[in-house]
Design a protein around this motif. Structure first.
Motif, mmCIF file in Angstrom:
data_model
loop_
_atom_site.group_PDB
_atom_site.id
_atom_site.type_symbol
_atom_site.label_atom_id
_atom_site.label_comp_id
_atom_site.label_asym_id
_atom_site.label_seq_id
_atom_site.Cartn_x
_atom_site.Cartn_y
_atom_site.Cartn_z
ATOM 1 N N ILE A 1 -2.182 -20.101 -26.471
ATOM 2 C CA ILE A 1 -3.298 -19.720 -25.835
ATOM 3 C C ILE A 1 -3.180 -20.096 -24.547
ATOM 4 O O ILE A 1 -2.796 -21.261 -24.144
ATOM 5 C CB ILE A 1 -4.504 -20.466 -26.427
ATOM 6 N N ARG B 1 -13.853 -25.715 -26.524
ATOM 7 C CA ARG B 1 -12.626 -24.594 -26.215
ATOM 8 C C ARG B 1 -11.638 -25.396 -25.643
ATOM 9 O O ARG B 1 -10.325 -24.828 -26.193
ATOM 10 C CB ARG B 1 -13.364 -23.815 -25.098
ATOM 11 N N SER B 2 -11.536 -26.399 -24.816
ATOM 12 C CA SER B 2 -10.489 -26.972 -24.377
ATOM 13 C C SER B 2 -9.460 -27.719 -25.782
ATOM 14 O O SER B 2 -8.194 -27.522 -25.665
ATOM 15 C CB SER B 2 -10.810 -27.857 -23.285
ATOM 16 N N PRO C 1 -7.039 -20.374 -31.846
ATOM 17 C CA PRO C 1 -7.771 -19.435 -30.842
ATOM 18 C C PRO C 1 -9.328 -19.269 -31.488
ATOM 19 O O PRO C 1 -10.085 -18.722 -30.561
ATOM 20 C CB PRO C 1 -6.972 -18.030 -31.290
ATOM 21 N N SER D 1 -5.350 -19.313 -21.793
ATOM 22 C CA SER D 1 -6.488 -19.888 -21.199
ATOM 23 C C SER D 1 -7.621 -20.270 -22.346
ATOM 24 O O SER D 1 -7.802 -19.557 -23.341
ATOM 25 C CB SER D 1 -7.161 -18.887 -20.258
ATOM 26 N N ARG D 2 -8.407 -21.251 -22.035
ATOM 27 C CA ARG D 2 -9.471 -21.819 -22.963
ATOM 28 C C ARG D 2 -10.562 -20.529 -23.080
ATOM 29 O O ARG D 2 -11.515 -20.750 -24.009
ATOM 30 C CB ARG D 2 -10.244 -22.914 -22.609
ATOM 31 N N SER E 1 1.043 -24.359 -28.170
ATOM 32 C CA SER E 1 -0.093 -23.250 -28.473
ATOM 33 C C SER E 1 0.386 -21.945 -27.707
ATOM 34 O O SER E 1 1.074 -22.260 -26.610
ATOM 35 C CB SER E 1 -1.309 -23.848 -27.960
ATOM 36 N N VAL F 1 -10.570 -18.644 -26.236
ATOM 37 C CA VAL F 1 -11.170 -19.384 -27.318
ATOM 38 C C VAL F 1 -12.607 -18.866 -28.082
ATOM 39 O O VAL F 1 -13.376 -18.959 -26.983
ATOM 40 C CB VAL F 1 -11.008 -20.808 -27.431
ATOM 41 N N SER G 1 -7.732 -24.856 -27.354
ATOM 42 C CA SER G 1 -6.480 -24.472 -26.803
ATOM 43 C C SER G 1 -5.384 -25.707 -26.872
ATOM 44 O O SER G 1 -4.131 -25.418 -26.647
ATOM 45 C CB SER G 1 -6.893 -23.965 -25.292
#
Ligand code: 5GP
Length: 349
Positions: A23, A315-316, A324, A25-26, A21, A29, A319
């Motif tokens: 991303i 959100r986690s 996203p 940081s969560r 990924s 998101v 990620s």
């Protein structure tokens, strides 16, 4: 008699495989989604597609006000009176909340008559949730056809069903969103009483596939026991995820607050439980049995922390798989079948 030998899955049967990924940081998101609907086509909805069940212990006006702050959606339970709705409308300055609530009814004429009166008084109501335990009857379909004719501009939610052919039928006949789930609920006893049901994750995957081909949407209703289950429901293709039990037990929930030996509990019960039927229908009719139960939940205070916990979890999940936006979660999801989910050496919490 036919046996379908294909394996059907529940949330507990799978985990989501992590993927590379970008991303970092969560917090990056975005959980909001924007939807246009199949029939109620002038309405564009934007928000976090989590719904509070239309149970009288969860789908309250107080809950709607609290979750609206996070752009979550509440299906208001059907037992409020016309007077209660008028009072809520008058007392609500920010009418945008009507984009985040649905009025609920069953399929009986008396229910529909009541929502007709309320919607006449409050044209701001845009979503109607027509909810029956068994969405497979021809009569139910005929009600959806009638409601679509009567309310061409509203978004109609209809359910519950668990299979693709009935998802398609309801969408074609006038529903915008089909509510999916028979038997997975935390206070539901339908599977015990009737032997009927369908593993919830497979129901979501199959009904979402059917709905999306017709520009329809689905709600995965019931069975989420933690934030990871919400992520699995979205990963399986649910447009919205509805929960009752997770939102019960709070200040904003209905149900009595009870103190036993100095510890506080809140009552939570199924809408087909004896408790609900005693309260709203003068008891359990002789021809039926109850299909829900009553439990006491440890009192959890304000619903705010619960919402943050769920949103943080989802959100986690996003990620972990490189999504996203919540919209991307389904296409980034690979489920792996498992025989064990959690290490419970120190208990279940
Ligand atoms: P939960 O999120 O608590 O697992 O499930 C909530 C869902 O259970 C509700 O949205 C509704 O579809 C379903 N439900 C609520 N009350 C009853 C009941 O008494 N019997 C059955 N069979 N389902 C119920």
């Amino acid at each position: 008699m036919i046996i379908d030998n294909e394996i059907k899955l529940d949330f507990k049967d799978v985990l989501i495989r992590p993927k590379r990924s970008n991303i970092s940081s969560r917090s990056q998101v975005d959980l909001e989604r924007e939807f246009k609907f199949k029939h109620g086509s002038s309405i564009i909805w934007k928000g976090v597609p989590i719904m509070i069940s239309n149970m009288d212990t969860t789908g309250t006006f107080e809950m709607a006000e609290a979750v609206y702050k996070h752009k979550l959606f509440t299906c208001i339970h059907k037992h409020y009176l016309v007077f209660d709705w008028k009072k809520f409308y008058k007392g609500t300055l920010d009418k945008d909340i009507f984009n985040y609530i649905a009025i609920s009814c069953g399929s009986k004429e008396e229910d529909i008559h009541k929502i007709r009166i309320i919607m006449n008084e409050i044209p701001d109501i845009k979503f109607i949730c027509v909810d029956v335990a068994n969405g497979y009857s021809e009569y139910f379909t005929s009600v959806i056809i009638k409601l679509r004719l009567e309310f061409p501009d509203k978004v109609i939610i209809a359910g519950n069903v668990v299979t693709r052919e009935m998802t398609e039928e309801l969408l074609i006949k006038g529903a915008d969103i089909v509510k999916v789930g028979i038997g997975p609920g935390s206070v539901c006893t339908t599977r015990k009483q009737t032997g009927v049901g369908y593993p919830q994750l497979s129901a979501i995957i199959e009904c979402a596939d059917a709905a999306h081909g017709l520009n329809g949407h689905i709600i995965a209703d019931g069975g989420c026991t933690n934030p990871g289950d919400f992520a699995k429901a979205f990963g399986g293709g649910a447009d919205f995820v509805m929960s009752g039990g997770i939102f019960a037990g709070h200040d904003e929930s209905g149900g009595e607050l009870i103190e036993i030996n100095g510890k506080k509990y809140k009552e939570f019960y199924g809408m087909s439980s004896k408790t609900a039927m005693d309260k709203h229908s003068g008891g359990v009719a002789n021809y039926r049995s109850s299909e829900g139960k009553r439990v006491l939940l440890t009192y959890k205070g304000s619903v705010n922390d619960t919402i943050l916990d769920i949103l943080g979890g989802i959100r986690s999940s996003c990620s972990y798989v490189g999504a996203p936006f919540l919209k991307n979660l389904s296409k980034c999801t690979t489920f792996i079948r498992v025989s064990q989910q959690l290490n419970e050496v120190y208990g279940k919490s």
